[in-house]
Scaffold this active site. Structure first.
Site, short mmCIF file in Angstrom:
data_model
loop_
_atom_site.label_atom_id
_atom_site.label_comp_id
_atom_site.label_asym_id
_atom_site.label_seq_id
_atom_site.Cartn_x
_atom_site.Cartn_y
_atom_site.Cartn_z
N LEU A 182 1.01 -1.24 -0.09
CA LEU A 182 0.05 -0.12 0.04
C LEU A 182 1.11 1.53 -0.11
O LEU A 182 0.85 2.10 -0.49
CB LEU A 182 -1.26 -0.02 0.90
CG LEU A 182 -2.01 -1.09 1.44
CD1 LEU A 182 -3.27 0.24 2.21
CD2 LEU A 182 -2.73 -0.60 -0.28
N GLU A 183 1.90 1.43 0.78
CA GLU A 183 2.63 2.95 0.69
C GLU A 183 3.40 2.62 -0.69
O GLU A 183 4.02 3.93 -0.63
CB GLU A 183 3.93 2.26 2.10
CG GLU A 183 2.51 2.77 3.52
CD GLU A 183 2.30 3.18 3.39
OE1 GLU A 183 2.68 4.73 3.26
OE2 GLU A 183 1.58 3.65 4.17
#
Ligand code: CA
Length: 414
Positions: free
Chosen positions: A143-144
């Protein structure tokens, strides 16, 4: 990790702010200031340079060497786009289901499985040392930065200097800039680029989080979160989650089915009960069978009564240390579950509903207050008091009190 800057903390439902690449994040951070400041005057390069001269003695007093400061800050540029992002972040909203569609897409699951296979040995060593599961770390990574693919390309020193000079959260960003200068001073980073808010590296750490939590897992003497090798970044992320109380082998949450007639006043993180009590109230795993006993938990309805329900456990709050948005936490937890071979979320979402805009959220709070339901302020944030006010309004109207601040509620208030 990082900062919460790009996200609005929305308890129970609602829109989530999207940051660049949906990263941003964690922990020690800040919620976005709710005031729109578009009317504020935009700074200039000359203004930034004057600010840097003024800042220099403060940085040196904090222990940054003069030579480091002068070399690193030479040529730092004012970036008006960074200021605009910071001022406008409240304008970008998505519903939790729209967010999850992107955050836990088939592609992201497939790429996550590939990344896990590629780094199996590394992840396993980190898991052994820190007690954070490979799938969870991979989900944060996914996600990052899309597993290291999008680590951000804005100069971190320039973004932080711009934000510190801009003044909206000057103290916070100045402290981050000093931490960033220490990273440079220690020779930990080669190419110091990241998101507009200064989060950077594989798992988007803010510089202050690097100071507190970054580790040198590959043993080369540098705590390098930015190079192609993700070892330090993933171990640092595990260190961060462990610090905030990650419970090894425990779930973040579990999709559940609520019985007919369920008391929706129970659907808040403030109501914590042992699993046996939830079971006695008729709460069942969506997948069937009995509720596993993972200790006390709460019921969360991120999309209101017509969306999925989750029984959430203490690891949910640990993921919140990265980013407080419910949608983000659910995305991390669910992506990790999918990487373990788990099933997609089974419930449907109220896809006919759209997210309220920032102005609509403020209007909702204003109108709730004037109707006698105290929302705890008019700041556009759907915090616990606003959710409670929505519930009280729904109860008064004979609606299901799920606390979901929908357009329907706003329309009724109008
Ligand atoms: Ca290293």
């Amino acid at each position: 990790m990082t900062m919460r800057g790009a996200w609005v903390s929305v308890r129970v439902g609602l829109a989530v702010m999207l940051g660049p690449g949906a990263s941003l994040a964690p922990a020690q951070t800040i919620l976005p200031d709710a005031t729109s400041q578009m009317e504020t005057k935009m700074g200039t390069q000359a203004g930034l340079e004057a600010w840097v001269r003024d800042f220099r003695p403060r940085a040196l007093a904090a222990g940054v060497r003069a030579a480091t400061f002068d070399a690193a800050m030479r040529g730092v540029e004012f970036d008006p786009k960074v200021v605009e992002r910071d001022r406008n972040q409240n304008e970008f909203t998505k519903t939790v289901w729209d967010y999850l569609d992107t955050a836990v897409s088939q592609d992201r699951v497939a790429l996550g499985l590939k990344a896990m296979a590629e780094h199996r040995d590394l992840l396993s060593r980190i898991e052994t040392e820190y007690g954070v599961e490979a799938e969870v770390l991979t989900a944060v990574w996914g996600l990052e930065s899309a597993y290291g693919t999008f680590r951000g390309d804005l100069p971190v020193l320039g973004s932080l200097a711009t934000l510190a000079y801009d003044g909206r959260r000057a103290g916070f960003f100045e402290a981050e800039l000093i931490a960033a200068l220490r990273i440079v001073e220690g020779g930990h980073v080669d190419r110091f680029a990241g998101s507009w808010a200064g989060a950077s590296g594989h798992t988007q750490f803010m510089p202050s989080s690097w100071e507190k939590f970054a580790v040198d897992f590959d043993g080369d003497g540098k705590r390098n979160l930015w190079g192609d090798d993700p070892a330090d970044a993933l171990a640092s992320t595990a260190n961060y989650l462990r610090y905030w109380g990650w419970q090894t082998g425990m779930p973040w949450g579990l999709e559940v089915a609520l019985p007919q007639g369920f008391d929706y006043d129970q659907t808040t993180e403030r109501v914590v009960k042992p699993v046996a009590s939830w079971a006695a109230l008729g709460v069942r795993p969506m997948a069937g069978g009995d509720l596993p006993d993972h200790g006390p938990g709460s019921i969360l309805l991120p999309g209101g009564a017509r969306g999925a329900a989750f029984l959430i456990f203490p690891n949910f709050q640990v993921i919140e240390r990265y980013n407080t948005a419910d949608a983000y936490v659910i995305a991390i937890g669910h992506l990790a579950d999918r990487l373990k071979g788990g099933a997609p979320i089974a419930a449907s979402w109220p896809r006919d509903l759209r997210a309220l805009t920032f102005d609509e959220r403020k209007e909702l709070q204003d109108r709730l207050g004037r109707a006698g339901f105290d929302p705890g302020g008019v700041d556009g944030r759907m915090g616990p008091k606003t959710i409670a006010a929505v519930k009280a309004f729904q109860t008064a109207r004979g609606m299901i009190p799920d606390g979901y601040p929908s357009l329907e509620i706003l329309t009724l208030l109008r």
